[in-house]
Every structure is written in C-alpha cells, then in structure tokens.
Design an enzyme around this catalytic site. Structure first.
Site, mmCIF file in Angstrom:
data_model
loop_
_atom_site.group_PDB
_atom_site.id
_atom_site.type_symbol
_atom_site.label_atom_id
_atom_site.label_comp_id
_atom_site.label_asym_id
_atom_site.label_seq_id
_atom_site.Cartn_x
_atom_site.Cartn_y
_atom_site.Cartn_z
ATOM 1 C CG PHE A 50 -1.778 1.279 1.286
ATOM 2 C CD1 PHE A 50 -2.865 1.423 0.447
ATOM 3 C CD2 PHE A 50 -1.485 2.300 2.179
ATOM 4 C CE1 PHE A 50 -3.654 2.567 0.487
ATOM 5 C CE2 PHE A 50 -2.259 3.448 2.237
ATOM 6 C CZ PHE A 50 -3.356 3.577 1.393
ATOM 7 N N GLY A 51 0.728 2.065 -1.032
ATOM 8 C CA GLY A 51 1.490 3.304 -1.133
ATOM 9 C C GLY A 51 0.604 4.519 -0.957
ATOM 10 C CE1 TYR A 52 2.767 7.623 3.850
ATOM 11 C CE2 TYR A 52 2.439 5.243 3.888
ATOM 12 C CZ TYR A 52 3.117 6.366 4.320
ATOM 13 O OH TYR A 52 4.158 6.242 5.218
ATOM 14 N N GLY A 53 2.394 7.785 -0.693
ATOM 15 C CA GLY A 53 3.250 8.912 -1.049
ATOM 16 C C GLY A 53 3.923 8.659 -2.377
ATOM 17 C CB SER A 54 7.490 8.731 -3.406
ATOM 18 O OG SER A 54 8.027 7.756 -2.535
ATOM 19 C CD GLU A 127 9.348 3.893 1.486
ATOM 20 O OE1 GLU A 127 9.400 4.783 2.370
ATOM 21 O OE2 GLU A 127 8.992 4.135 0.320
#
Length: 220
Positions: A50-54, A127
C-alpha cells in the site's frame, strides 16, 4: 533525472550518497533484521504493497495489478523530518508518514509472487534505511470492494526525526526552502498532489500545504 532508481537501490550507491550528508541511517544488518521479521509474519496469499506517497507516482517495482485503495484508521502526516533526502541539517524538509486516525486513500500494488520477496526487500532499502517507520501488514479496501492485506509504513513516534508539529502551515513553510539528495522538497509535495488528482483523489491536508507553498512563493 531522479536519483531514486532500482539500480541505486540494488547496488547501495543511494545509501552511500545519503550517508555523505550525515543521514543517521540504520546498519545493513538492522535493515535486514527488520525485513526478515516482517516477511516471516506476512499473511497467506498474494503480496500487496500500500502506497500513500511517492510509491503512487514512482513505485520502482513490477506489479501484476493495482487499485486505488483505502486504509482505515490512518491519515497522511508530514511528520518525518528530512535532513538528507529532501532537506539538509541546516534546512530540514518534511516527508510523509501515517499517523493514527481517519482514513487515507492511496494505491495497492500486487507483486508477482515469484519476485515478491526480492521486491519487498528492495522496498526495505528504500523506506527503512533511516528507521523512521513501523512496517505493518494492514487490511486495505480496494476500489472494487475487496479487502486485501498489504504492507505499509506508518509513523515511528520514537524516532528522533519524528515531529509533533505537522500542521499544513508549518510544513509549507519548511518545504518551500528545503532541498536534499533527491532534490527540492517542493517537488515531492507537488508530485504527490498531482498523483492524487490524476487518480481522482483529494486530500485536504495535502491541498492546504500546496496552497501554503504557493502563497510563500508569491510573497517572494
């Protein structure tokens, strides 16, 4: 040209470059230990991220499927001080994390199972080099209504670069002047805003930061 590529994640050159500007990173051993613990606790079935930024606009990983997705119980927060990637010790920037409360929309990526372990390990290099997050397997709801479990990275409030004041006004003021190894901090925020809009998503917090940056630019 972006400095964040699969090649420099794989060969370690990005990590070395960041260390040159006094990035207080984790050792390779600690990153590997963190990854191994998370991988051993992964749920059965396909591997999702799950990605919420880059990760929305620059995932740097192959995927077999992607969906707009919602993670309940968390919201975006520019609460992680950046003194390397998007800032410097003299002019620290801010990058995204997730703090408890609300809900956040982003993207869920399903990785090819044959490559999933290697790809998630590379994600750890991206990350977790600084240790600023808590990796967690979280249930996310896809746009088609299905629920899947995905790895994501939430805030580590005990990290020395965690900031309590992440209000839009403070973040906009810092972002407007910060620059690091990855380039100007403002590029990160504007790329996020554009990526969200391209998916038809709106985050009032991000939009308020963008307005604050533009107001600061207009004031000279």
């Amino acid at each position: 040209m972006t400095i964040l590529t699969r090649e420099n994640l794989r060969n370690g050159s990005l990590r070395r470059r960041m260390n040159l500007v006094a990035h207080p990173g984790w050792s390779d051993e600690r990153v590997e230990e963190s990854f191994a613990h998370a991988w051993d606790s992964r749920p059965e079935g396909p591997t999702w991220v799950f990605g919420y930024g880059s990760l929305i606009w620059n995932p740097l990983m192959p995927f077999e499927d992607q969906h707009t997705a919602t993670l309940a119980g968390w919201h975006r927060s520019f609460c992680l001080r950046s003194i390397s990637g998007r800032g410097s010790p003299e002019r620290p920037g801010r990058v995204l994390s997730l703090m408890p409360g609300g809900a956040v929309q982003g993207v869920a990526l399903r990785l090819p199972e044959a490559d999933a372990r290697d790809e998630v390990r590379m994600l750890w290099t991206r990350e977790m080099t600084g240790g600023g997050y808590h990796p967690q397997w979280q249930a996310v709801q896809l746009e088609d209504g299905r629920s899947v479990t995905a790895i994501t990275f939430v805030a580590n409030p005990d990290h020395p670069q965690h900031e309590q004041d992440a209000c839009a006004e403070t973040v906009a003021r810092l972002v407007a002047v910060a620059k690091g190894v990855f380039g100007p901090n403002i590029d990160y925020v504007l790329s996020l805003d554009q990526a969200l809009r391209e998916r038809g998503l709106h985050d009032p917090y991000v939009e308020a930061i963008v307005r604050g940056i533009r107001d600061a630019q207009a004031e000279g």
